[in-house]
Design an enzyme around this catalytic site. Structure first.
Site, PDB file in Angstrom:
ATOM      1  N   HIS A 237       0.823  -1.200   0.000  1.00 37.04           N
ATOM      2  CA  HIS A 237       0.000   0.000   0.000  1.00 37.04           C
ATOM      3  C   HIS A 237       0.866   1.263   0.000  1.00 37.04           C
ATOM      4  CE1 HIS A 237      -3.813  -2.196   1.672  1.00 37.04           C
ATOM      5  NE2 HIS A 237      -3.340  -2.735   0.571  1.00 37.04           N
TER       6      HIS A 237
ATOM      7  N   GLU B 292       1.336   3.721   2.134  1.00 32.72           N
ATOM      8  CA  GLU B 292       2.117   4.017   3.327  1.00 32.72           C
ATOM      9  C   GLU B 292       3.395   3.186   3.378  1.00 32.72           C
ATOM     10  OE1 GLU B 292      -2.274   3.822   4.734  1.00 32.72           O
ATOM     11  OE2 GLU B 292      -1.073   3.156   3.016  1.00 32.72           O
TER      12      GLU B 292
ATOM     13  N   CYS C  29      -1.723  -1.517   7.409  1.00 37.66           N
ATOM     14  CA  CYS C  29      -0.834  -0.351   7.339  1.00 37.66           C
ATOM     15  C   CYS C  29      -0.768   0.378   8.679  1.00 37.66           C
ATOM     16  CB  CYS C  29      -1.304   0.600   6.248  1.00 37.66           C
ATOM     17  SG  CYS C  29      -1.025  -0.037   4.582  1.00 37.66           S
TER      18      CYS C  29
ATOM     19  N   TRP D 184     -18.009   8.188 -37.197  1.00 32.48           N
ATOM     20  CA  TRP D 184     -17.314   9.050 -36.253  1.00 32.48           C
ATOM     21  C   TRP D 184     -17.847  10.479 -36.310  1.00 32.48           C
ATOM     22  CZ3 TRP D 184     -15.468   5.901 -33.088  1.00 32.48           C
ATOM     23  CH2 TRP D 184     -14.818   4.734 -33.487  1.00 32.48           C
TER      24      TRP D 184
END
Length: 358
Positions: free
Chosen positions: A44, A46, A96, A185
């Protein structure tokens, strides 16, 4: 915290089903380490920020000039900023919150709380009980907006819905008659590349039967590097032929129908049954939840788009207005919402609407 948000955006399209998170470690108003969450199952934000603070050149300079003999001493006087509440449970990676506590960091600044019931304040409580000084709600609105997909999925139990279509200045999305089974388009090449970029950011993309039959789209991110979204296709009576591009192996396809398929399911093709008589958008969202899709682009056609508008199940609408004109055509959906922003992409105008009733 602004730097945390910037870092977190690097994970857009790659962190699902996890949220976007950025983190920085600060000492004496200097960022000494930073990181973001790259992908599900990996470290993660941290973790990266703390690890980066150990090896950065600025950390070495600070420790040398201050006489500190260990990284731990530095962290004890540092602060950690993170855009989302640190996790407190064991998932694919350790909590964490535990890492922050063991690192010695005493000051933690958090952008917003995590709405996931597995976290939802538990990470903050764990930090406080360990003696950390926790500050909450810094740039909270921006941090919540960063994870609008994750928050919608957790709180509303549905994916974040993007409506998207291109229209002529007269409000047509397609000509009445076509010579070939391929898209006509309306927007320019630059706008189409932007659309493909958005596809790499979102988890799903939905079209109706007529769009599949008349345009034979691939619905992949061919003009931008990244993952292609899961294709969801409405095919009430299984009219779409097996050779259609949506059945190639470039991405998973979910066929939403009301009849039993004659052919066995393939690895990349899944069939889901619903009732087409009412609450169609709501049922599609239920299928998305089943397949853990946090966001879907609704690409059309008009009937499919209007279904989500009428059921008021949408969050943002991206409307591309090109310069091409048809004498006769299929009318674009009718949307009554406040214009959020507008910008020109060469000769195509992109108007973005936000649903303020949700």
């Amino acid at each position: 915290m602004r730097r945390c948000i910037e870092l977190a955006k690097n994970g857009l399209g790659t962190t699902y089903p996890n949220p976007l998170v950025g983190s920085v470690v600060v000492y004496n108003n200097l960022i000494i380490g930073e990181g973001w969450h790259y992908t599900s199952g990996k470290a993660h934000a941290e973790v990266h920020a703390i690890a980066n603070s150990k090896t950065s050149a600025i950390t070495a300079q600070i420790m040398q000039s201050s006489g500190m003999t260990s990284h731990q001493q530095l962290l004890e006087k540092a602060s950690l900023y993170v855009s989302l509440e640190p996790c407190s449970h064991v998932g694919k990676t350790p909590p964490c919150a535990d890492l922050i506590i063991t690192s010695g960091i005493k000051k933690v600044i958090i952008g917003c709380m995590d709405p996931n019931p597995k976290v939802a304040g538990k990470g903050i409580l764990k930090l406080k009980e360990a003696g950390c000084h926790v500050t909450q709600g810094v740039l909270e609105e921006q941090c919540t907006e960063l994870n609008k997909r994750f928050f919608t999925f957790q709180k509303k139990k549905r994916p974040y819905i993007f409506l998207k279509w291109a229209q002529t200045p007269a409000g047509y999305i397609a000509p009445i008659n076509k010579d070939e089974k391929k898209p006509v388009w309306i927007s320019n090449a630059y706008a189409r590349q932007l659309v493909h970029q958005q596809r790499t950011h979102e988890q799903g993309i939905l079209i109706g039967t007529n769009t599949a039959l008349l345009d034979n789209p691939c619905l992949t991110a061919r003009q931008w590097a990244g993952n292609s979204p899961t294709r969801l296709v409405l095919d009430r009576n299984l009219k779409i032929p097996d050779h259609a591009k949506i059945f190639n192996n470039k991405a998973t396809t979910i066929i939403i129908t009301q009849v039993q398929p004659k052919t066995p399911q393939k690895k990349t093709v899944v069939y889901e049954s619903i009732c087409f008589e009412k609450n169609l958008a709501q049922q599609i969202c239920a299928i998305a939840i089943k397949h853990n899709l946090q966001s879907i682009i609704i690409e059309g056609g008009t009937k499919t788009l209007q279904t989500f508008i009428d059921e008021d199940i949408w969050d943002q609408a991206f409307v591309y207005t090109g310069k091409i004109n048809f004498k006769k055509g299929l009318k674009a959906p009718i949307i009554k919402a406040k214009l959020h922003s507008k910008k020109n992409i060469k000769d195509t105008c992109l108007s973005i609407y936000k649903n303020t009733t949700q």
